[in-house]
Scaffold this motif. Structure first.
Motif, PDB file in Angstrom:
ATOM      1  N   TYR A   1      -6.517   2.033   1.525  1.00  0.00           N
ATOM      2  CA  TYR A   1      -5.491   1.432   2.378  1.00  0.00           C
ATOM      3  C   TYR A   1      -6.130   0.532   3.432  1.00  0.00           C
ATOM      4  O   TYR A   1      -5.681  -0.574   3.688  1.00  0.00           O
TER       5      TYR A   1
ATOM      6  N   GLY B   1       3.375  12.365  -3.483  1.00  0.00           N
ATOM      7  CA  GLY B   1       4.616  11.679  -3.170  1.00  0.00           C
ATOM      8  C   GLY B   1       4.691  11.248  -1.722  1.00  0.00           C
ATOM      9  O   GLY B   1       5.391  10.304  -1.378  1.00  0.00           O
ATOM     10  N   ARG B   2       3.924  11.935  -0.853  1.00  0.00           N
ATOM     11  CA  ARG B   2       3.938  11.541   0.563  1.00  0.00           C
ATOM     12  C   ARG B   2       3.320  10.161   0.737  1.00  0.00           C
ATOM     13  O   ARG B   2       3.552   9.482   1.725  1.00  0.00           O
ATOM     14  N   PHE B   3       2.499   9.761  -0.226  1.00  0.00           N
ATOM     15  CA  PHE B   3       1.852   8.462  -0.154  1.00  0.00           C
ATOM     16  C   PHE B   3       2.562   7.443  -1.021  1.00  0.00           C
ATOM     17  O   PHE B   3       2.093   6.336  -1.196  1.00  0.00           O
ATOM     18  N   GLY B   4       3.668   7.836  -1.604  1.00  0.00           N
ATOM     19  CA  GLY B   4       4.376   6.921  -2.490  1.00  0.00           C
ATOM     20  C   GLY B   4       3.754   6.803  -3.853  1.00  0.00           C
ATOM     21  O   GLY B   4       4.063   5.907  -4.618  1.00  0.00           O
ATOM     22  N   MET B   5       2.848   7.707  -4.175  1.00  0.00           N
ATOM     23  CA  MET B   5       2.077   7.566  -5.397  1.00  0.00           C
ATOM     24  C   MET B   5       2.480   8.539  -6.488  1.00  0.00           C
ATOM     25  O   MET B   5       1.809   8.623  -7.497  1.00  0.00           O
ATOM     26  N   ASP B   6       3.552   9.307  -6.300  1.00  0.00           N
ATOM     27  CA  ASP B   6       3.812  10.321  -7.316  1.00  0.00           C
ATOM     28  C   ASP B   6       4.366   9.723  -8.587  1.00  0.00           C
ATOM     29  O   ASP B   6       4.448  10.390  -9.608  1.00  0.00           O
TER      30      ASP B   6
ATOM     31  N   TRP C   1       1.083   2.656  -7.404  1.00  0.00           N
ATOM     32  CA  TRP C   1       1.331   3.570  -8.516  1.00  0.00           C
ATOM     33  C   TRP C   1       0.078   3.743  -9.338  1.00  0.00           C
ATOM     34  O   TRP C   1      -0.446   2.775  -9.881  1.00  0.00           O
TER      35      TRP C   1
ATOM     36  N   LYS D   1       0.823  -1.200   0.000  1.00  0.00           N
ATOM     37  CA  LYS D   1       0.000   0.000   0.000  1.00  0.00           C
ATOM     38  C   LYS D   1       0.858   1.252   0.000  1.00  0.00           C
ATOM     39  O   LYS D   1       0.430   2.314  -0.429  1.00  0.00           O
ATOM     40  N   ARG D   2       2.105   1.137   0.463  1.00  0.00           N
ATOM     41  CA  ARG D   2       2.943   2.327   0.506  1.00  0.00           C
ATOM     42  C   ARG D   2       3.546   2.659  -0.830  1.00  0.00           C
ATOM     43  O   ARG D   2       4.279   3.633  -0.953  1.00  0.00           O
ATOM     44  N   SER D   3       3.324   1.833  -1.850  1.00  0.00           N
ATOM     45  CA  SER D   3       3.873   2.203  -3.146  1.00  0.00           C
ATOM     46  C   SER D   3       2.878   1.821  -4.224  1.00  0.00           C
ATOM     47  O   SER D   3       3.151   1.032  -5.103  1.00  0.00           O
TER      48      SER D   3
END
Lengths: 190, 202, 589
Positions: B156, B61-66, B37, B33-35
């Motif tokens: 999440y 990007g704070r969620f690893g989704m940028d 995309w 869940k932390r990455s």
């Protein structure tokens, strides 16, 4: 010389990068670690005068919403009568552009004549476009626009998005809290 | 990062009970869940709020989704942001089929949930869940970027409860994907040909 | 009204001299021209009378006779000179097989508009080079904008529906439809009732897109037997312009022919517009060019106020101008950001542009209630007055932050890399630009200083001191030079407007949700950040529009994309598309 333009562009990026550290240092000098993410710093960082990091750390920090913000409608419950001032006049249902409001007018069980209140009131929130016409054209200040946007769901069926009168009703104090100026203007008129 | 201040929806009972999460499930789900995309695509106005959500004010990007991937083969999350028209429906299904599992779908905005204000239109599909399965719905027209983040937090919460042993994408057998509709006198939806209300009522 | 009839009377008398019997006055505005003389009259108007710019072609369905003319299909053309309001030409076609001569040979801008009129209204255009459906797909049954076409979820001709009040039991639209979905097939579609397509049926939609592309290109004349390939861009692609599909025929990396394929976001705005009451169309216009919602509202308000004959009070006009100019700055910052994304900077420039957008959106949210879908303008004014926090923040933005950021963005964009990518790429000569009906920064970069705010001033733009931004090379580089200059001019207008903002009421009369418009028609236009946004409204005196047509700048500007991309590389195509600046919401409507 070929390359000066690229260096100027890079200076823009590098300048902004350095500025974030300079800004953090300024906040540190004002109040130590964590000062830049305190509730006092948020409006300054988010204003036109803010330099440096522009991020709002949702969900720990939330942007304050302006008074006029329109999320979805709600019916205002008058604390004295326990009901909303809605008379089931139907103007909100007529004004709604995607026609997502359904109103059933109540009838008096004894006389069979219609009463000036809603028996049922539904809004299909999955169709609502948050335009605010229902709140703008309601002659009785019965329906107002809410500020709540944290309403994600896992399911769609079984009327999850067809909100009835219970789900739509909120107390007058809620309206006064989120719309202070408008509430004061309404009270002044009475 | 904790979710103390925001209100998450209740995870429904069928997603909660009766699953035992082993420690490796928890570690695996935390890493997944932390990455997550997202697919770098958007349909309409909600896409602009999605892009604003990925921009510097709300920083995905704070969620690893940028790291939004343009190719569906590399993406995990498909955010349907905007109205799904009949013309676009085959491409939406095709993109969903091309994503590698585990994959998730967020229906963002009124149009993706049910057709929204354009529901009555002749060229609009009344909700993307008529085409592909949806995990989280976000109402709003358009929903604020913070509302989209609330939906991601809800996703999440759902992902945390998925044990490896019972998830459909780790079972044996091949997933053939959803049949792609095609464009005839109206959208030809192959799901209808198997079970239509007309047949059922006969 | 009288200013429009005077030039029309002059033109009518000139036309009587050269083409006796071809033209007569129309019911409300403009002239009715006989179909068989149409092309000659059009060429005369273009060459001798200076009407070089055809803005909009609309089809209107009159199943009942009107006051002066019988039942018909009508095609309405709006022509403009370098200054002033439109000359409206109406051409009648009969009900059974409506057919009108095509004007593509006179004004190439008619190409995409006539295809749309054929698609949605079913009026055939003789001698059109390529008459195919543009927003719907080949093989679709029916012409939706006709009055007798009822969509699957049809309830009644006009809103408000009686099923909502006073006895409004909620019924989902899916429950009313026979198939439980928004789908309907012709009665002879499948035997056996199982909705399987007939034997041997193949979808025609893709064939209709690829075949003309193959036919149009000749051989490449090279000695080696090489093959040209057809490449699809989109509708899903990482450039942030939305669901636009382009089909290109490539010889190696060079584009031989390119055609945009539209309709992936066709949300039936005009059909819904006919069902809505007049004011209810205002939130739907927000969703046209969804990045600049205030400008769309402005266009609709200007057109409706022309029809009503209402003038908003001064404070409302100033507020409108402030909102429109802030929108222009917002749009141009975002476009520059998206352009840098497309040429390879990936996210940095986009983030810079979006940061300024966020601050301007804060202002919009304060005033109107929503970041993007503002729904702020009403007929005769604006919805609510500016809150107290608005002016200090606006002044800080306009006087301090935005000028600094615009100059910073200028330094960010204009470097050697951009010069190589932009100078000389897709040069659009001035005559081609005008003939194809291009407007906005695309036109002004080719050296034609045409800006609707100067040509046909609306609101209070003639009270401000500002210049029209123009550049002369017509390439990608110049389009961004024009955009930056427009941002500086917008800041200039904003400084004057914020200074001189008068007090007073913000609404002329009371705003009603079910206003009745007088009978007539009107074409109102504004200079949206992307070009000329026009609204053609026909009223039959009721509470709902009779015909509601949106002339969007992005749709018309896309007509010249094929011309501009010919001979360029694939990477340039992306840059050219970004420099035209389109938003799919208004392309497909």
């Amino acid at each position: 010389m070929y390359g000066i333009g690229v260096l100027k562009t890079l200076s823009v990026t590098f300048g902004r990068f350095l500025m974030t550290y300079v800004d953090d240092a300024r906040w540190f000098l004002k109040g130590g670690f964590g000062k830049r993410y305190s509730p006092e710093a948020l409006p300054v960082r988010q204003s036109p005068g803010g330099r440096g990091v522009f991020t709002v750390q949702y969900p720990e920090e939330k942007l304050p919403l302006p008074e006029n913000y329109r999320s979805f409608p709600f019916q205002v419950i008058d604390p004295e009568t326990g009901k909303s001032p809605c008379t089931a006049c139907g103007i909100c249902a007529q004004a709604c552009p995607p026609q997502c409001i359904w109103v059933v007018r109540a009838t008096d069980p004894e006389t069979g004549k219609s009463k000036r209140e809603p028996a049922e009131f539904y809004i299909d929130v999955s169709v609502c476009m948050s335009c605010g016409f229902c709140a703008e054209f309601c002659p009785f200040d019965a329906i107002k626009m809410d500020h709540d946007y944290e309403i994600a769901t896992y399911k769609r069926g079984d009327g999850e998005y067809l909100w009835g009168l219970e789900r739509l009703s909120k107390p007058l104090a809620h309206h006064a809290a989120i719309h202070p100026t408008a509430y004061a203007a309404e009270q002044a008129e009475k | 990062m904790t979710a103390q201040n925001s209100r998450l929806p209740e995870v429904p009972p069928e997603l909660q009970g009766n699953v035992r999460l082993m420690p490796w499930d928890k570690l695996y789900n935390w890493g997944r869940k932390r990455s997550l995309w997202p697919l770098f695509t958007g349909l309409a106005c909600c896409a602009i709020e999605f892009i604003a959500g990925a921009a510097s004010r709300f920083d995905m990007g704070r969620f690893g989704m940028d790291l939004a991937r343009a190719s569906p083969r590399q993406a995990d999350l498909y955010i349907i942001s905007g109205t799904v028209t009949k013309r676009m429906a085959p491409q939406v299904v095709r993109l969903y089929n091309q994503m590698a599992e585990p994959k998730y779908v967020i229906a963002m905005g009124a149009c993706a949930i049910s057709g929204g204000p354009f529901k009555e239109a002749y060229n609009v599909v009344s909700g993307v869940d008529k085409l592909i399965p949806v995990d989280v719905y976000v109402p709003g027209c358009p929903p604020r970027p913070e509302a989209l983040y609330n939906a991601i937090l809800a996703l999440y919460a759902k992902m945390e409860r998925e044990p490896i042993s019972s998830m459909p994408w780790y079972q044996e057998g091949e997933n053939e994907g959803i049949p792609v509709p095609c464009l005839g006198p109206d959208l030809v939806d192959w799901k209808l040909t198997e079970q239509t209300p007309l047949e059922r009522s006969k | 009204m009288s200013e429009e009839t005077k030039p029309t009377a002059e033109i009518l008398s000139t036309l009587e001299e050269h083409f006796p019997g071809a033209a007569q006055p129309a019911e409300y505005e403009g002239l009715v021209v006989a179909p068989d003389r149409l092309v000659d009259v059009a060429a005369f108007l273009r060459d001798e009378m200076g009407y070089a710019y055809l803005s909009c072609v609309t089809g209107v369905d009159y199943p009942e006779p009107t006051a002066q003319f019988p039942a018909r299909f009508e095609t309405v053309y709006h022509l403009f000179r370098s200054h002033g309001g439109p000359l409206t030409l109406h051409v009648h076609a009969d009900r059974d097989e409506p057919s009108v001569p095509s004007l593509v040979s006179v004004w190439p801008s008619a190409n995409v508009h006539e295809r749309e009129t054929w698609d949605l209204m079913g009026i055939r255009f003789e001698d059109h080079p390529d008459l195919r459906r543009i927003l719907l797909w080949e093989g679709y049954e029916g012409h939706p904008l006709r009055k007798d076409f009822h969509e699957v979820y049809y309830e009644a001709d006009h809103k408000p529906f009686s099923s909502r009040h006073p006895d409004g039991q909620p019924v989902q639209a899916e429950e009313r439809a026979p198939l439980g979905r928004n789908l309907r097939y012709p009665p002879d579609w499948s035997e056996g009732g199982d909705l399987n397509p007939p034997e041997g049926w193949e979808p025609q939609a893709e064939v209709a897109i690829y075949d003309p592309l193959e036919e149009r290109t000749g051989g490449n004349g090279r000695p080696m037997p090489t093959e040209q390939i057809v490449l699809n861009f989109g509708p899903q692609h990482p450039s942030t312009h939305g669901v636009l599909r382009m089909v290109a025929r490539l010889d190696g990396e060079t584009v031989q022919e390119l055609e945009p394929v539209l309709g992936y976001l066709h949300r039936c705005h005009e059909k819904i517009g006919e069902r809505n009451v007049w004011l209810a169309n205002m939130p739907f216009t927000d969703r046209l060019d969804y990045i600049c919602s205030m400008s769309n509202n402005f266009g609709y308000a200007v057109a409706a106020e022309k029809l009503m004959g209402v003038k908003p009070p001064e404070r409302a006009e100033y507020i409108r101008v402030i909102m429109a100019e802030l929108t222009r700055i917002l749009n141009h910052m975002v476009v520059v950001g998206f352009f840098t994304n497309d040429i390879g900077v990936y996210l940095t420039g986009m983030l810079y542009g979006l940061e300024e957008r966020e601050l301007i959106l804060d202002l919009f949210e304060m005033a109107s209630g929503s970041r993007m879908m503002c729904n702020y303008f009403r007929f005769g004014g604006v919805a609510r007055d500016l809150p107290e926090e608005f002016l200090p923040m606006a002044k800080e933005l306009v006087y301090e932050r935005l000028p600094r950021r615009v100059e910073e963005m200028d330094r960010f964009l204009f470097n050697e890399i951009f010069e190589v990518r932009g100078k000389g790429v897709s040069v659009l000569p001035a005559e081609t630009a005008v003939a194809y009906g291009c407007t906005g920064p695309l036109l002004r970069a080719s050296g034609v200083p045409y800006d609707v705010r100067r040509a046909e001033p609306y609101s209070v733009y003639d009270e401000f001191d500002w210049d029209v931004a123009v550049a002369y090379n017509g390439d990608v580089y110049d389009r961004f030079v024009v955009r930056f200059e427009e941002m500086r001019q917008s800041l200039r207008i904003l400084r004057q407007a914020l200074e001189r903002l008068p007090d007073g009421p913000i609404q002329e009369g009371k705003s009603r949700h079910n206003v009745k418009m007088p009978e007539g028609e009107a074409y109102g236009r504004v200079e949206a950040p992307k070009g000329e946004l026009g609204f053609y409204l026909v009223s039959d005196g009721g509470r709902n529009p009779y015909r509601y047509r949106v002339r969007s700048p992005s749709f018309t500007n896309l007509g010249v994309l094929g011309e501009m991309c010919r001979g360029h590389l694939v990477a340039d195509v992306v840059a050219i598309l970004a420099s035209i600046d389109i938003t799919l919401g208004e392309v497909d409507r």
